[in-house]
Write an enzyme that holds these catalytic residues in place. Structure first.
Site, PDB file in Angstrom:
ATOM      1  N   ASP A 122       0.788  -1.232   0.000  1.00  0.00           N
ATOM      2  CA  ASP A 122       0.000   0.000   0.000  1.00  0.00           C
ATOM      3  C   ASP A 122       0.824   1.289   0.000  1.00  0.00           C
ATOM      4  O   ASP A 122       1.236   1.762  -1.041  1.00  0.00           O
ATOM      5  CB  ASP A 122      -0.981  -0.006   1.186  1.00  0.00           C
ATOM      6  CG  ASP A 122      -1.999  -1.118   1.061  1.00  0.00           C
ATOM      7  OD1 ASP A 122      -1.715  -2.106   0.350  1.00  0.00           O
ATOM      8  OD2 ASP A 122      -3.083  -1.024   1.656  1.00  0.00           O
ATOM      9  N   GLU A 174      -4.562  -7.127  12.852  1.00  0.00           N
ATOM     10  CA  GLU A 174      -4.021  -6.927  11.505  1.00  0.00           C
ATOM     11  C   GLU A 174      -2.547  -6.549  11.550  1.00  0.00           C
ATOM     12  O   GLU A 174      -1.745  -7.008  10.741  1.00  0.00           O
ATOM     13  CB  GLU A 174      -4.828  -5.830  10.800  1.00  0.00           C
ATOM     14  CG  GLU A 174      -4.357  -5.497   9.407  1.00  0.00           C
ATOM     15  CD  GLU A 174      -5.150  -4.355   8.786  1.00  0.00           C
ATOM     16  OE1 GLU A 174      -5.040  -4.168   7.559  1.00  0.00           O
ATOM     17  OE2 GLU A 174      -5.874  -3.643   9.515  1.00  0.00           O
TER      18      GLU A 174
END
Length: 865
Positions: free
Chosen positions: A601, A835
């Protein structure tokens, strides 16, 4: 004197042909009338100047004709080329949505009850707290909603997994991927334990039973009163019939569908346990129709009424909320309405309720799967699960405590319980389409990263998921990999994010729906294929060879096309270099334009995206791909020279250093048009004079570039720099390995007591926001998938002869211990696997539960790499 002109009054006659012919060879004469007399005069040749002018005119005429002919030819050629281009554009546009021509890896009926009855029913709805469906495109679905009654907060209906529900914890404690699963959900002041058990029989996948147990979490004057809402929805396939007793209680539902035949779902009355077989409860039901599974929650909410009374005794009468009536709004899109039935039971904890599904084709059923029979079967399945877990991962043998072993079981079970079956169409955009179009319909059986935040398939995540699942159930992995590769188009492209069906679409922001056909994702499935090949090399795995070889043979044509697609669409500016496509083009908005396609990302890449970029992580992925393809081709007896040549070329450490080694940073880096002199600043906007001012313009944070970019190495030290090490491209004697091991262990760079951080603390981008509203993601946080690769690589280099073998062994033990201790600690404190984790405190961050690649902690504990 009068000058007159005589005229021949005779009628003019055309000359005879013979006369014309006789005159052709003689000089022409002309008659001149002078003073009334006609004189014959021989025509003289024009002057030379006049002749040249005529010749020039003739040449001009000829040149004009040539230009006209050329123009006509060009027009014809342009038209032909135009129509050819249109045809080719149309053909290329069709290719973008044309499936790969090779035979499917999985037969179309591979998930049916006839072919795979043991996996037909399952908890394949990971986005809801509890529910089941079949592996079919239009399955009858079942599920559970609940809410606490008499709450000062009003209606808090739980159905789909939402982080906003702020549950203390939820997740599977045990799940074997096939036969049973047991989940614990901790709500505000009560706990629900949901269990399912399956039993094969008949022709439609057999029976199953749910058991729901409610308990109070803390003692109080009044135990919580809970409304449980069990539902069945047909989803356009089949019909449902509600059977009511005593006007309000739904005793059972009968139904029929093409894939299930006839079936019956029975709702037992709640009990208080063995000591209290009778338990007071209030009952309500709803029978209506639904235009889609994504609207079930709203339908229930809109049907709720306050007109009912909960009265466990004569002196207790309290109004409660229950489903009542619902009238579907008029449909404008002509969608098929499906039967939808809800059974609500309102009861005070503690309680136990069972729901039985019985297949009409199960004729020789020995007894009903309920009560003591269910308890005995559940006990047997738990024992079998525990034995298999220890046999597979050996955590007890490695000295882990019982609580740590339970944690490992929960991590694996949440991965298996996060398997979902989806069906629908992706929305795709290619360079040959002016607007997004639908991809062909398809099915996908896959694990999901997060039930609450990412309840759908992600291409690069799934490779990590299957590393764990393949250790537990190789057949399950083969099916998941086959489903993914069967979604490949003729070019070799696979949509990297799978948003299939209305329910999946309802959980995705609109800007992430469209998938672009030039965008890749890391080919992590080759990590899984590498494990399959390693398992085949073991003599004890001979039975698996019989299943794996046909699987690899059917997979092989698609792997070839996938490899070719990467080599063509993701090629870099120099030979044997690679570049991720799909970078954000808006350099004004982002501190560093994102590269979602890399999987990392917002990890810092070149500040100004260009075609001159070279990405080191993609280069290393292609080393892995070419190496595994070489091995598979050899195993199958196929030509392997092309893949071996690519592997030998790309894995050459000298080439890797030439393309990506930065002497300034002493690390492997990307290369591109880059400057570090960037920052986010308040946008300067024009403010009109006060008399003209109606509304002040909105100020934004925009990127300020203080120094012009230039082609150079992107000197960011972090996960990308480690890829030659992570994917074991470096030779054990490489001096570059020494620099990497130093960076790994340096607390000022990548080392933390909780795992390796994603970006060095000394980097200018460390923990910097990418936009005003875009918090740092891969800019310092600890990610478990990369830490798994790092532990795996250290384990590899600790077993290879070389000058850094001992150092790698020490780092392996230290890093493995840090990662295990922190994730286990956070699970104990918060109830979740996360996460990502903070590099400064170790606390869990991001979405939760995140039992996708973070569940790789089980393999780290088991030392299975």
């Amino acid at each position: 004197m009068t000058r007159t002109t005589t005229q021949d009054t005779r009628k003019w006659q055309p000359p005879r042909v013979s006369q014309v012919k006789s005159n052709m060879g003689r000089p022409r004469k002309r008659n001149v009338v002078i003073d009334g007399e006609s004189h014959s005069q021989k025509e003289e040749k024009p002057p030379v100047v006049v002749r040249k002018e005529k010749e020039k005119k003739k040449e001009k005429t000829n040149v004009s004709k040539i230009f006209i002919n050329i123009s006509i030819g060009l027009c014809i050629f342009s038209l032909v080329w135009f129509f050819y281009a249109l045809y080719m554009r149309s053909a290329m546009a069709r290719r973008a949505v044309t499936r790969h021509p090779s035979p499917r890896v999985l037969d179309a009926n591979s998930t049916t009850a006839a072919v795979s009855p043991e996996r037909f029913w399952g908890s394949y709805r990971p986005h809801v707290y509890f529910g089941m469906k079949t592996r079919s495109p239009r399955s009858v679905v079942t599920g559970l909603m609940w809410m606490r009654q008499f709450s000062p907060k009003g209606v808090e209906l739980r159905h789909t997994c939402e982080q906003g529900d702020k549950l203390h914890s939820y997740g599977w404690l045990m799940h074997d991927g096939i036969n049973f699963g047991m989940q614990q959900i901790k709500d505000s002041d009560f706990t629900l334990t949901t269990t399912f058990v399956k039993r094969l029989g008949g022709e439609h996948g057999g029976d199953w039973t749910w058991r729901i147990i409610g308990k109070e979490r803390s003692s109080g004057p009044n135990a919580p009163v809970i409304s449980l809402m069990f539902y069945v929805a047909a989803d356009t396939q089949g019909s449902l019939q509600a059977h009511i007793e005593n006007k309000t209680r739904l005793s059972h539902v009968t139904g029929t569908s093409e894939e299930l035949g006839e079936f019956k779902i029975t709702f037992s009355k709640p009990t208080g346990g063995a000591a209290s077989p009778n338990k007071y409860a209030s009952y309500n039901y709803l029978q209506t129709q639904s235009p889609g599974l994504n609207q079930l929650t709203d339908i229930v909410k809109n049907s709720l009424s306050y007109r009912f009374v909960f009265s466990p005794s004569t002196d207790q009468r309290r109004p409660y909320i229950a489903v009542d009536t619902y009238t579907p709004p008029p449909q404008n899109d002509n969608r098929i309405q499906s039967d939808f039935v809800v059974h609500q039971v309102t009861v005070q904890v503690p309680f136990q309720i069972e729901v039985l599904f019985e297949s009409g084709s199960f004729h020789d059923r020995p007894n009903q799967l309920k009560g003591s029979v269910l308890t005995e079967e559940l006990t047997r399945l738990k024992l079998s699960y525990n034995e298999k877990f220890e046999e597979t991962f050996s955590l007890q043998a490695k000295g882990f405590t019982p609580d740590q072993v339970r944690f490992g079981k929960a991590a694996l079970s949440n991965m298996l319980g996060g398997m979902g079956y989806f069906f629908g169409q992706s929305v795709v955009q290619s360079n040959y389409h002016d607007y997004p179009i639908f991809y062909p319909e398809g099915a996908l059986f896959t694990a999901v990263p997060s039930r609450s935040f990412f309840p759908r398939g992600f291409l690069w995540d799934e490779g990590f998921h299957q590393l764990l699942i393949s250790k537990w159930d190789p057949q399950l992995t083969r099916e998941a990999v086959a489903h993914w590769l069967d979604l490949m188009n003729v070019e070799g492209w696979i949509p990297r994010e799978q948003i299939l069906g209305d329910e999946a679409l309802s959980k995705v922001p609109s800007e992430f729906v469209v998938q672009h056909t030039e965008n890749a994702n890391p080919p992590t499935f080759f990590l899984v294929l590498e494990k399959i090949l390693e398992q085949l090399d073991k003599p004890t795995n001979a039975p698996q060879l019989q299943d794996a070889l046909p699987f690899l043979r059917r997979l092989y044509p698609r792997l070839q096309t996938w490899f070719d697609w990467y080599n063509t669409t993701q090629a870099g500016p120099l030979p044997n270099s690679y570049r991720w496509r799909g970078r954000d083009k808006d350099t004004n908005r982002f501190l560093n334009p994102k590269t979602l396609t890399s999987g990392l990302d917002d990890y810092p890449r070149a500040s100004h995206p260009s075609e001159d970029e070279r990405h080191v992580d993609l280069h290393c992925w292609m080393v892995l791909v070419s190496r595994i393809l070489t091995s598979i081709a050899r195993l199958l007896g196929e030509p392997h020279q092309e893949y071996e040549h690519t592997y030998q070329t790309l894995s050459n450490n000298s080439l890797l250093s030439e393309l990506h080694w930065s002497e300034q940073l002493h690390a492997f880096c990307d290369y591109g048009n880059h400057t570090q002199a960037v920052s986010l600043q308040q946008e300067k906007v024009f403010v009109p004079p006060r008399p003209m001012r109606q509304q002040l313009p909105v100020k934004r944070l925009v990127r300020s570039v203080r120094k012009a970019p230039k082609l150079q190495y992107v000197n960011a030290l972090g996960y990308v720099s480690l890829f030659p090490f992570l994917l074991q491209v470096l030779t054990p004697d490489s001096q570059k390995l020494e620099y990497i091991l130093k960076d790994i262990r340096d607390p000022a760079r990548l080392w933390t007591p909780y795992g390796l951080r994603s970006l060095s603390r000394s980097d200018p981008m460390y923990m910097k926001r990418n936009t005003e509203h875009d918090a740092p993601y891969w800019r310092g946080a600890i990610w478990i998938n990369i830490n798994y690769l790092a532990v795996r690589a250290l384990h590899h280099y600790s077993r290879k002869q070389g000058p850094y073998q001992e150092k790698a062994a020490d780092l392996y033990q230290e890093l493995r211990t840090n990662v295990i201790n922190n994730i286990y600690k956070q699970y104990q404190e918060t109830g979740y696997i996360w996460e990502q984790y903070s590099d400064s405190t170790g606390r869990g961050k991001g979405s939760h539960p995140f039992t996708g690649w973070s569940a790789l902690i089980v393999l780290i504990m088991a030392e299975e790499y």
